[in-house]
Design an enzyme around this catalytic site. Sequence first.
Site, PDB file in Angstrom:
ATOM      1  N   ASP A 146       2.841  19.627 -36.316  1.00 25.23           N
ATOM      2  CA  ASP A 146       3.875  19.901 -37.311  1.00 25.23           C
ATOM      3  C   ASP A 146       3.416  19.207 -38.605  1.00 25.23           C
ATOM      4  O   ASP A 146       2.803  18.144 -38.538  1.00 25.23           O
ATOM      5  CB  ASP A 146       5.208  19.334 -36.829  1.00 25.23           C
ATOM      6  CG  ASP A 146       6.317  19.514 -37.850  1.00 25.23           C
ATOM      7  OD1 ASP A 146       6.345  20.558 -38.502  1.00 25.23           O
ATOM      8  OD2 ASP A 146       7.127  18.586 -37.986  1.00 25.23           O
ATOM      9  N   CYS A 189       2.500   1.868   3.380  1.00 25.79           N
ATOM     10  CA  CYS A 189       3.638   0.969   3.611  1.00 25.79           C
ATOM     11  C   CYS A 189       4.857   1.465   2.837  1.00 25.79           C
ATOM     12  O   CYS A 189       5.993   1.402   3.337  1.00 25.79           O
ATOM     13  CB  CYS A 189       3.306  -0.452   3.148  1.00 25.79           C
ATOM     14  SG  CYS A 189       1.792  -1.100   3.839  1.00 25.79           S
ATOM     15  N   CYS A 191       0.835  -1.202   0.000  1.00 26.35           N
ATOM     16  CA  CYS A 191       0.000   0.000   0.000  1.00 26.35           C
ATOM     17  C   CYS A 191       0.870   1.253   0.000  1.00 26.35           C
ATOM     18  O   CYS A 191       2.082   1.194   0.259  1.00 26.35           O
ATOM     19  CB  CYS A 191      -0.927   0.013   1.214  1.00 26.35           C
ATOM     20  SG  CYS A 191      -0.039   0.105   2.786  1.00 26.35           S
TER      21      CYS A 191
END
Length: 709
Positions: A402, A26, A23
Site C-alpha cells: 500500500d 509428553c 517433549c
Amino acid sequence: MSNQAGSTLETPIKTYRIQGLTCAHCAATFEKNVKELSGVLDAKVNLGAAKITVEGQTTIEELERAGAFENIKIRDEKIKKIEKEPFWKQQENIKVYISVILLVISWFLGQQHGEDYIASTIGYAVSIIIGGYSLFITGLKNISKWKFDMNTLMTIAIIGAALIGEWGEGATVVILFAISEVLERFSLDKARHSIEVLMDISPKEALIRRGDEEMLVLVENIQVGDIMIVKPGQKVAMDGIVIKGVSTINQAAITGESVPVAKTIDDEVFAGTLNEEGLLEVKVTKTVEDTTLAKIIHLVEEAQAEKAPSQVFVDRFAKYYTPAIILLALIIAIIPPLLVGDWSKWIYEGLAVLVVGCPCALVVSTPVAVVTAIGNAARNGVLIKGGAFLEEAGALKVIAFDKTGTLTKGIPTVTDVIAYHVNDNEALKLAAAIEKSSHHPLAAAIVKKAEEVGTDFQSVRLKDFQSLTGKGLKAKVEDQWYFIGSPSLFSEMHQFMKNDIEEAITKLQKEGKTVMIFGTSADVLAIFAVADEVRATSSGIIKELHQMGIEETVMLTGDNQHSAEVIGNVVGVSVTKAELLPEDKLAYIKKLRQHEQKVAMVGDGVNDAPALAAASVGFAMGGAGTDTALETADIALMSDDLSKLPYTIQLGRRTLSIIKQNITFALALKLIALLLVIPGWLTLWIAIFADMGATLMVTLNSMRLLKNS
C-alpha cells in the site's frame, strides 16, 4: 472425555502454566490425560509456551495427577513463575547422573572379573531401572494398548537386550536416550526463554498519583485513568498517553528500534519501554491484561502452538514411520534366522533397528526451529502469528505495498513555497490564517509549515471566511479578499495566468505534487506544493528485497496515475497500480496469486484489510499500539517502518532451510545406520549414537535461529 449437556455458553475456560513439560510426546500424553478428567470438556497443550488451556471444571491438584507420569507441576497463569534451579541441578537430570555412575562402575567390574560377573550385571540392571523407570512405565502402558511411539520402541529394545544377556548395552541405551531427552528439554527451555524475557521486562508496580497522594501500586491494581509518574531511568509499567513532560523512550522491547524515540504531550508510551531522560506523567489507557506487551506475549505464545506445514507433515509421517520400524525389526529378528539360524545375532540386530528407528530427531526437527524463530522475531519487534506464516514469508516471490503510510509517511507536507510580490513567510502567514479553519489534510500541511517557520498567523484577523466547495477557501483580511485553492480556481478568476506561473505549476505536478495557489482576485501571491513524503528507508528496502531474490514489487494506491508513477519510480518498485479502490486492490492480489502462489501484502493494518487477508501472508506496519494491526495481520511489524521486512523474510528462509536440513539429516543418518543391518554390522551402540547424534545435531542446528544472522 466427560460430556456435560447444556451450559455450553457458561463453560469456564482457564489457562495454566506448566513446569516440567519436556517433549512433544509428553505434551500429547498430558493433554489426553487432562481430557479424560471428570468435568473437563476439552484441553489444549501449548508445548512452546508451556501452557494448557482447559475448558470445563478442574483443579490444579487434578491436573498435576494427570501429569504425574512426568512429574508435571501446574500454576495459575497469573501467578509469578517459579524460579527454576540451574539446568544441571534439575531433578530430572539427577537420575541420569546416578545411572551414568552405576554404568561406569559396572563396566569396570566387568573388565576386571568378566562380563558375567554378577555384581556387574546387577549394577547394569539398577542403572537401567533408575534411568529408564518412567520410560518403562509409559512404554509398557503403550504396549498394553497397542500404541506405538518412541517410548514403545525403546522399552522393547531395552527389555530385549536384557533378555539376550546384553545388560551393558541395554544400560547404555537407557542413559543415552535419557541424555537425548535432556537435550530436547534444554532446547525447549532456551526457546521459551525469549518469551520469559518479554514477561519480565515490564515492572510489577508503578508510582501512581491519585488526587494529591502518590503511592506505589501493583500493576494488577492500576486502573484506566490513573496518573503514572515515570522517572528518568525507570521502565514504563503500563500503556498510556503522556500528559506532562518531555523525554526520550527506548522502545526496543516492543518495536525492535534501537534508537530512542522522543515523547511529549499526547504521545503514546508502552509498558516495558525505558524512560531515558525526563520526568513523565502518563495517563493510563489500558489495564495490565490489555497492554501492547501483554498482547504481544499472548499472540507469540499462541503462534508457538500453531503447527507449521512442515510440522504437520512430520507428525503425519511419524504416525506411519514408527509402526513400519517395528515391523522391519520383527522381519529382521525372524526371517534371517529361519534361513541361516543364529537367533541371538538377528534378534540383537532387530533390537538395534528399533533403537536407531526411534523418531526423536524427526519429531523435534520442526517445532524447536519454529518456536526458536518466532521467539527471535518477537525480540526484534516482529510479531509472527504462527509457523505457517513464517514458512510463507520464507517462500515469497511477489510483495505488494500500500502506498500511503507504508512507502510514504502518510502525512501531507509542504515541499515547495514559491512567492510572488511578497516573501515566503508573509505568504505562509496569510495562507495559514485562512487554512486553520479548514479540516482538510492539505490545509493542515500549510498550517504545520507556518508553525515550523515561526509565523504569527494566529494574530491575523479574518472577516467573511467562506468555503468554495471543491475549489478552495476565501477570506477578507483588512478589507482585502484572499483566495487559496486549486489552480483551476485561479484560472477561472484570472482567465489565464502568466507563463512563468503556469510553467511552475506544471513542473511541480510532474513531480507528483499537489499544487495550491494563494493570492487575490488580481494577482497570484504564492504557489504551495504539497506531497506525501516518501519514507527515507523505502527505496533502500525495495532495492534490498530485489537483491534478496524477490521477483516483483508492486505499489497499490488510490492516487492519480501521474503522482503514483513519480513515487513508484522514486522508491524503485517493479509495478505501479494507481486509482484503485479497496476492492480493486483485493482483485489485484487475487490475480497475482493465480500466477504466483506466494504473494505478500504490506499495509498499515487499518485500511486494505481485504487485500491483507487475501495475500499468502499479510504484513501490518506500526503494530505497536494499533489493535487493528495486531488483529488483521499474519505478521505485524511493530515499528512504523519497513526496516524489519527483509529481516522477517530472511528469518523465514533460514527457518525453512534449517527445517529441511533437520528432516534430511535425521532420515539420512537413520537410513545409513539401517543399511548396516545388511552385513550385520549394526550394534546397539551404533544405533543409540546414531539416534542421539541425530537429535543433538537437529537441536543444535535449530538453536542457530536464536542468532539474528
